[in-house]
Write a protein that holds these residues in place. Structure first.
Motif, PDB file in Angstrom:
ATOM      1  N   ARG A  70       0.853  -1.179   0.000  1.00  0.00           N
ATOM      2  CA  ARG A  70       0.000   0.000   0.000  1.00  0.00           C
ATOM      3  C   ARG A  70       0.888   1.228   0.000  1.00  0.00           C
ATOM      4  N   PRO A  71       0.484   2.277  -0.675  1.00  0.00           N
ATOM      5  CA  PRO A  71       1.344   3.465  -0.715  1.00  0.00           C
ATOM      6  C   PRO A  71       1.448   4.119   0.656  1.00  0.00           C
ATOM      7  N   ALA A  72       2.608   4.654   0.920  1.00  0.00           N
ATOM      8  CA  ALA A  72       2.839   5.377   2.165  1.00  0.00           C
ATOM      9  C   ALA A  72       2.326   6.806   2.013  1.00  0.00           C
ATOM     10  N   PHE A  73       2.106   7.463   3.135  1.00  0.00           N
ATOM     11  CA  PHE A  73       1.722   8.863   3.081  1.00  0.00           C
ATOM     12  C   PHE A  73       2.918   9.674   2.596  1.00  0.00           C
ATOM     13  N   PRO A  74       2.674  10.716   1.825  1.00  0.00           N
ATOM     14  CA  PRO A  74       3.777  11.565   1.362  1.00  0.00           C
ATOM     15  C   PRO A  74       4.440  12.287   2.539  1.00  0.00           C
ATOM     16  N   ASP A  75       5.750  12.491   2.419  1.00  0.00           N
ATOM     17  CA  ASP A  75       6.497  13.201   3.458  1.00  0.00           C
ATOM     18  C   ASP A  75       6.299  14.713   3.375  1.00  0.00           C
ATOM     19  N   ASP A  76       6.148  15.209   2.167  1.00  0.00           N
ATOM     20  CA  ASP A  76       5.990  16.649   1.954  1.00  0.00           C
ATOM     21  C   ASP A  76       4.601  17.085   2.438  1.00  0.00           C
ATOM     22  N   PRO A  77       4.522  18.046   3.369  1.00  0.00           N
ATOM     23  CA  PRO A  77       3.213  18.460   3.886  1.00  0.00           C
ATOM     24  C   PRO A  77       2.298  19.059   2.812  1.00  0.00           C
ATOM     25  N   VAL A  79       2.182  18.099  -0.383  1.00  0.00           N
ATOM     26  CA  VAL A  79       1.660  16.952  -1.128  1.00  0.00           C
ATOM     27  C   VAL A  79       0.586  16.263  -0.304  1.00  0.00           C
ATOM     28  N   LEU A  80       0.824  16.094   0.988  1.00  0.00           N
ATOM     29  CA  LEU A  80      -0.139  15.451   1.873  1.00  0.00           C
ATOM     30  C   LEU A  80      -1.441  16.245   1.932  1.00  0.00           C
ATOM     31  N   ALA A  81      -1.345  17.561   2.053  1.00  0.00           N
ATOM     32  CA  ALA A  81      -2.547  18.392   2.089  1.00  0.00           C
ATOM     33  C   ALA A  81      -3.327  18.277   0.783  1.00  0.00           C
ATOM     34  N   GLY A  82      -2.630  18.282  -0.349  1.00  0.00           N
ATOM     35  CA  GLY A  82      -3.298  18.107  -1.639  1.00  0.00           C
ATOM     36  C   GLY A  82      -3.963  16.746  -1.752  1.00  0.00           C
ATOM     37  N   MET A  83      -3.296  15.705  -1.245  1.00  0.00           N
ATOM     38  CA  MET A  83      -3.874  14.366  -1.279  1.00  0.00           C
ATOM     39  C   MET A  83      -5.164  14.310  -0.461  1.00  0.00           C
ATOM     40  N   ILE A  84      -5.143  14.912   0.722  1.00  0.00           N
ATOM     41  CA  ILE A  84      -6.336  14.925   1.573  1.00  0.00           C
ATOM     42  C   ILE A  84      -7.475  15.654   0.877  1.00  0.00           C
ATOM     43  N   VAL A 104      -3.555  20.813  -4.704  1.00  0.00           N
ATOM     44  CA  VAL A 104      -4.071  19.671  -5.472  1.00  0.00           C
ATOM     45  C   VAL A 104      -3.163  19.407  -6.664  1.00  0.00           C
ATOM     46  N   GLU A 105      -2.716  20.464  -7.316  1.00  0.00           N
ATOM     47  CA  GLU A 105      -1.812  20.314  -8.464  1.00  0.00           C
ATOM     48  C   GLU A 105      -0.458  19.748  -8.031  1.00  0.00           C
ATOM     49  N   ILE A 106       0.045  20.181  -6.890  1.00  0.00           N
ATOM     50  CA  ILE A 106       1.304  19.634  -6.357  1.00  0.00           C
ATOM     51  C   ILE A 106       1.155  18.134  -6.119  1.00  0.00           C
ATOM     52  N   TYR A 107       0.022  17.738  -5.556  1.00  0.00           N
ATOM     53  CA  TYR A 107      -0.238  16.319  -5.310  1.00  0.00           C
ATOM     54  C   TYR A 107      -0.302  15.536  -6.625  1.00  0.00           C
ATOM     55  N   LYS A 108      -0.996  16.071  -7.615  1.00  0.00           N
ATOM     56  CA  LYS A 108      -1.110  15.378  -8.912  1.00  0.00           C
ATOM     57  C   LYS A 108       0.263  15.235  -9.581  1.00  0.00           C
TER      58      LYS A 108
END
Length: 115
Positions: A70-77, A79-84, A104-108
């Motif tokens: 399973r993918p791990a949570f991103p370390d970059d805050p 990226v994590l905020a965009g993922m959420i 959101v774009e950073i996460y994508k």
């Protein structure tokens, strides 16, 4: 009821040969995972004991978790905020939360770099 597991590996002692399959009682730890599909990888801790004079046995499974890749949570805050934000889209409880399109774009972009 029992849990039938095959293709088992001992991650602590790779030289130890395990039997072709292991059988465990259907304990709370297994029940808590819900119905598992064939091929689901599990990580468990269990005790090794002498079952007969020439056969080892394994029992008392604990700390049972699904171990599929399973993918791990991103370390970059950011990226994590965009993922959420992306994961919460369509969630009625989060419909009033502001969406930052830059995050959101950073996460994508992070997702594209992982592919």
């Amino acid at each position: 009821p029992i849990v039938y597991m095959r293709n088992c590996k001992n991650l602590n002692n790779i030289d130890l040969k395990l039997p072709e399959y292991l059988l465990f009682n259907l304990t709370k730890g297994f029940k808590g995972l819900g119905v598992l599909n064939p091929g689901t990888k599990l990580e468990i801790h269990c005790h090794r004991y002498l079952k007969e004079k020439r056969n080892d046995g394994y029992g008392y499974p604990t700390n049972i978790v699904i171990a599929n890749n399973r993918p791990a949570f991103p370390d970059d805050p950011n990226v994590l905020a965009g993922m959420i934000m992306v994961k919460n889209q369509g969630n009625p409880e989060a419909e009033n939360d502001p969406i930052n399109t830059d995050l959101v774009e950073i996460y994508k972009n992070w997702l594209k770099s992982k592919a």
